[in-house]
Design a protein around this motif. Sequence first.
Motif, PDB file in Angstrom:
ATOM      1  N   MET A 248      20.067  32.704  36.195  1.00  0.00           N
ATOM      2  CA  MET A 248      20.899  33.818  35.441  1.00  0.00           C
ATOM      3  C   MET A 248      20.384  34.599  34.467  1.00  0.00           C
ATOM      4  SD  MET A 248      24.685  32.938  33.813  1.00  0.00           S
ATOM      5  CE  MET A 248      24.029  32.726  32.131  1.00  0.00           C
ATOM      6  N   ILE A 249      20.699  35.919  34.669  1.00  0.00           N
ATOM      7  CA  ILE A 249      19.830  36.987  33.723  1.00  0.00           C
ATOM      8  C   ILE A 249      21.122  37.611  32.798  1.00  0.00           C
ATOM      9  CG2 ILE A 249      17.821  37.258  34.980  1.00  0.00           C
ATOM     10  CD1 ILE A 249      19.049  39.802  36.204  1.00  0.00           C
ATOM     11  N   GLY A 250      22.252  37.353  33.252  1.00  0.00           N
ATOM     12  CA  GLY A 250      23.326  37.829  32.344  1.00  0.00           C
ATOM     13  C   GLY A 250      24.627  37.674  32.846  1.00  0.00           C
ATOM     14  N   LYS A 251      25.738  37.996  32.042  1.00  0.00           N
ATOM     15  CA  LYS A 251      27.072  37.803  32.592  1.00  0.00           C
ATOM     16  C   LYS A 251      27.742  39.021  32.115  1.00  0.00           C
ATOM     17  CE  LYS A 251      27.556  34.583  29.488  1.00  0.00           C
ATOM     18  NZ  LYS A 251      27.784  33.233  28.750  1.00  0.00           N
ATOM     19  N   LEU A 252      28.790  39.561  33.160  1.00  0.00           N
ATOM     20  CA  LEU A 252      29.515  40.595  32.847  1.00  0.00           C
ATOM     21  C   LEU A 252      31.088  40.083  32.758  1.00  0.00           C
ATOM     22  CD1 LEU A 252      30.560  43.470  33.210  1.00  0.00           C
ATOM     23  CD2 LEU A 252      30.644  43.123  35.791  1.00  0.00           C
ATOM     24  N   ILE A 253      31.462  40.453  31.684  1.00  0.00           N
ATOM     25  CA  ILE A 253      33.014  39.719  31.147  1.00  0.00           C
ATOM     26  C   ILE A 253      33.800  40.888  31.077  1.00  0.00           C
ATOM     27  CG2 ILE A 253      34.472  38.317  30.169  1.00  0.00           C
ATOM     28  CD1 ILE A 253      30.478  38.154  29.357  1.00  0.00           C
ATOM     29  N   CYS A 254      34.928  41.102  31.622  1.00  0.00           N
ATOM     30  CA  CYS A 254      36.068  42.105  31.552  1.00  0.00           C
ATOM     31  C   CYS A 254      37.325  41.700  31.433  1.00  0.00           C
ATOM     32  CB  CYS A 254      35.862  43.048  32.759  1.00  0.00           C
ATOM     33  SG  CYS A 254      34.462  43.867  33.264  1.00  0.00           S
ATOM     34  N   HIS A 255      37.887  42.293  30.475  1.00  0.00           N
ATOM     35  CA  HIS A 255      39.438  41.973  30.032  1.00  0.00           C
ATOM     36  C   HIS A 255      40.407  42.967  30.305  1.00  0.00           C
ATOM     37  CE1 HIS A 255      42.856  41.533  27.046  1.00  0.00           C
ATOM     38  NE2 HIS A 255      42.838  40.326  27.545  1.00  0.00           N
ATOM     39  N   GLY A 256      41.478  42.666  30.796  1.00  0.00           N
ATOM     40  CA  GLY A 256      42.643  43.622  31.065  1.00  0.00           C
ATOM     41  C   GLY A 256      43.825  43.230  30.815  1.00  0.00           C
ATOM     42  N   LYS A 257      45.033  43.930  30.791  1.00  0.00           N
ATOM     43  CA  LYS A 257      46.457  43.384  30.341  1.00  0.00           C
ATOM     44  C   LYS A 257      46.710  42.344  31.466  1.00  0.00           C
ATOM     45  CE  LYS A 257      48.954  47.062  32.534  1.00  0.00           C
ATOM     46  NZ  LYS A 257      47.914  47.930  33.424  1.00  0.00           N
ATOM     47  N   ASP A 258      46.340  42.415  32.653  1.00  0.00           N
ATOM     48  CA  ASP A 258      46.629  41.664  33.697  1.00  0.00           C
ATOM     49  C   ASP A 258      45.413  41.235  34.594  1.00  0.00           C
ATOM     50  OD1 ASP A 258      46.770  43.776  35.356  1.00  0.00           O
ATOM     51  OD2 ASP A 258      48.922  43.893  35.083  1.00  0.00           O
ATOM     52  N   ARG A 259      45.681  40.547  35.681  1.00  0.00           N
ATOM     53  CA  ARG A 259      44.520  40.346  36.630  1.00  0.00           C
ATOM     54  C   ARG A 259      44.074  41.454  37.481  1.00  0.00           C
ATOM     55  NH1 ARG A 259      43.245  37.738  41.733  1.00  0.00           N
ATOM     56  NH2 ARG A 259      41.254  36.751  41.557  1.00  0.00           N
ATOM     57  N   GLU A 260      44.894  42.226  37.546  1.00  0.00           N
ATOM     58  CA  GLU A 260      44.773  43.534  38.554  1.00  0.00           C
ATOM     59  C   GLU A 260      44.086  44.607  37.689  1.00  0.00           C
ATOM     60  OE1 GLU A 260      48.228  45.510  39.726  1.00  0.00           O
ATOM     61  OE2 GLU A 260      47.202  46.864  41.203  1.00  0.00           O
ATOM     62  N   GLU A 261      44.304  44.646  36.383  1.00  0.00           N
ATOM     63  CA  GLU A 261      43.428  45.559  35.563  1.00  0.00           C
ATOM     64  C   GLU A 261      42.179  44.791  35.279  1.00  0.00           C
ATOM     65  OE1 GLU A 261      44.692  48.203  32.194  1.00  0.00           O
ATOM     66  OE2 GLU A 261      44.265  46.384  31.116  1.00  0.00           O
ATOM     67  N   ALA A 262      42.253  43.479  35.223  1.00  0.00           N
ATOM     68  CA  ALA A 262      40.587  43.046  35.090  1.00  0.00           C
ATOM     69  C   ALA A 262      39.985  43.144  36.074  1.00  0.00           C
ATOM     70  CB  ALA A 262      40.770  41.493  34.542  1.00  0.00           C
ATOM     71  N   MET A 263      40.379  42.978  37.368  1.00  0.00           N
ATOM     72  CA  MET A 263      39.564  42.965  38.530  1.00  0.00           C
ATOM     73  C   MET A 263      39.095  44.570  38.793  1.00  0.00           C
ATOM     74  SD  MET A 263      41.016  40.967  41.561  1.00  0.00           S
ATOM     75  CE  MET A 263      42.935  41.636  41.769  1.00  0.00           C
ATOM     76  N   ALA A 264      40.026  45.404  38.380  1.00  0.00           N
ATOM     77  CA  ALA A 264      39.619  47.079  38.363  1.00  0.00           C
ATOM     78  C   ALA A 264      38.621  47.505  37.452  1.00  0.00           C
ATOM     79  CB  ALA A 264      40.925  48.004  38.295  1.00  0.00           C
ATOM     80  N   LYS A 265      38.691  46.945  36.437  1.00  0.00           N
ATOM     81  CA  LYS A 265      37.616  47.010  35.333  1.00  0.00           C
ATOM     82  C   LYS A 265      36.097  46.267  35.824  1.00  0.00           C
ATOM     83  CE  LYS A 265      40.178  47.658  30.932  1.00  0.00           C
ATOM     84  NZ  LYS A 265      40.401  47.337  29.502  1.00  0.00           N
ATOM     85  N   THR A 266      36.491  45.037  36.244  1.00  0.00           N
ATOM     86  CA  THR A 266      35.215  44.541  36.862  1.00  0.00           C
ATOM     87  C   THR A 266      34.442  45.333  38.090  1.00  0.00           C
ATOM     88  OG1 THR A 266      36.139  42.546  36.145  1.00  0.00           O
ATOM     89  CG2 THR A 266      34.149  42.174  37.729  1.00  0.00           C
ATOM     90  N   GLN A 267      35.322  45.591  39.042  1.00  0.00           N
ATOM     91  CA  GLN A 267      34.588  46.472  39.942  1.00  0.00           C
ATOM     92  C   GLN A 267      34.153  47.800  39.434  1.00  0.00           C
ATOM     93  OE1 GLN A 267      38.489  46.457  42.472  1.00  0.00           O
ATOM     94  NE2 GLN A 267      37.044  46.206  43.935  1.00  0.00           N
TER      95      GLN A 267
END
Length: 447
Positions: free
Chosen positions: A385-404
């Motif tokens: 493991m070389i890193g972690k990407l963590i994304c936060h949104g108002k709901d799961r849909e927004e968190a997934m969009a930010k992650t993508q």
Amino acid sequence: MFRKVLIANRGEIALRVISACKEMGIRTVAVYSEADRNSLHVKFADEAICIGPAKSSESYLNVPAIISAAEITGAEAIHPGYGLLSENANFAEVCRVSNIKFIGPRPEVTRMMGEKSTARSTMKAAGVPILPGSDGILTDVDDALKTAKSIKYPVILKAVAGGGGRGMRIVRTPEELPDLYNAASTEALNAFSNGDLYMEKFIERPRHIEFQVLADEHGNVMSLGERECSIQRRHQKLIEEAPSLQVTPELRKKLGDTIEKSLKDIGYWNAGTIEFLMDEDGEIYFIEMNTRIQVEHCVTEMVTGVDLVKAQLRIAAGEKLSEIVPSVPEIRGHAIECRINAEHPEKFTPSPGKITVFNVPGGNGVRIDTAQYQEGVVPQYYDSMIGKLICHGKDREEAMAKTQRALSQFVIEGIFTTIPLHQRIFQDEDFQKGDFDTKFMERFLGK
């Protein structure tokens, strides 16, 4: 508060602890192997000491060298991070004898919860639901056959001192049990110097859900909610979320209260994680406890606003939980973490080497925890493991969009990484709907 803390770890978690200490005005000491001489955790610590060659057994697991580094630099406390010595009760005892504060639970409690059969019986006595299984360690194959018959097949054999899927075998018939028992015991003995096994009822399509806790040295315990960790490959987590779509507010409260009581009863303190399996009917069962900070602690931080590493430091310094987290925080929005590994995204073979391009994404609600950089080298000796990407949104849909979006802007060249694999997972309809379990990756890779 401590004036100086030594971090007995490497990579992103060492840098994470250094960052928390800097914000608190605490001086830091990094220890490093010869292979990590140019690592960022070495660069950003106030002091750094080389403790041995590249092999972990001769450096990051070298207890005398680490204690010597703490004594030479005048460090008052040691933060073990995760992995390596973080759940080593003997190391915690050596710290205590050396008059150095171990930032974690008491060694007696670490030892108790590290013995998984003991942890099962302890949690059962406290009223935490557990899977049907053996009453402690299995004595031999005959004992295993009797236990399996009583709880009905399929069952799973697990190493008492295990982790990462080693010393673990699924048994579906009495005929295959003897060979699988011997194989699991031998593997456990080789991996952990302990071949003891215990048995649990095997759930075919479970979800893996874990609860984050904080506890002070004054008998106060607080549950900070759950994380969904079902996206795994060979028992290694790939993606984690908070909160879980399967945990209702009522279940969160009920389990949280039960966990708090159980940890008060055993005198637990500092950060910890209680891990559960949830079956297809929504019933949830305790499997183990990790007596340390977790890789995926970041998603809990994102939805609660609680800095768990700072909380660890303050608890270890003797502060009360009510001073650190005045009230149980409300779960705000949704957070997702992707573990970025130096691996081929299809063959899953390690990919150490020099990073020629390293561009990390940013923006509102996007966090990167890494100790890598352009022209840096990923050593072959350690976890991939070389890193972690963590994304936060108002709901799961927004968190997934930010992650993508963030995955598309996360560029690492010179080595293979699992970024393309994560991009594929986020395009999967079942993942998008939250329809998954711990066997998701087996089905996904077979598509």
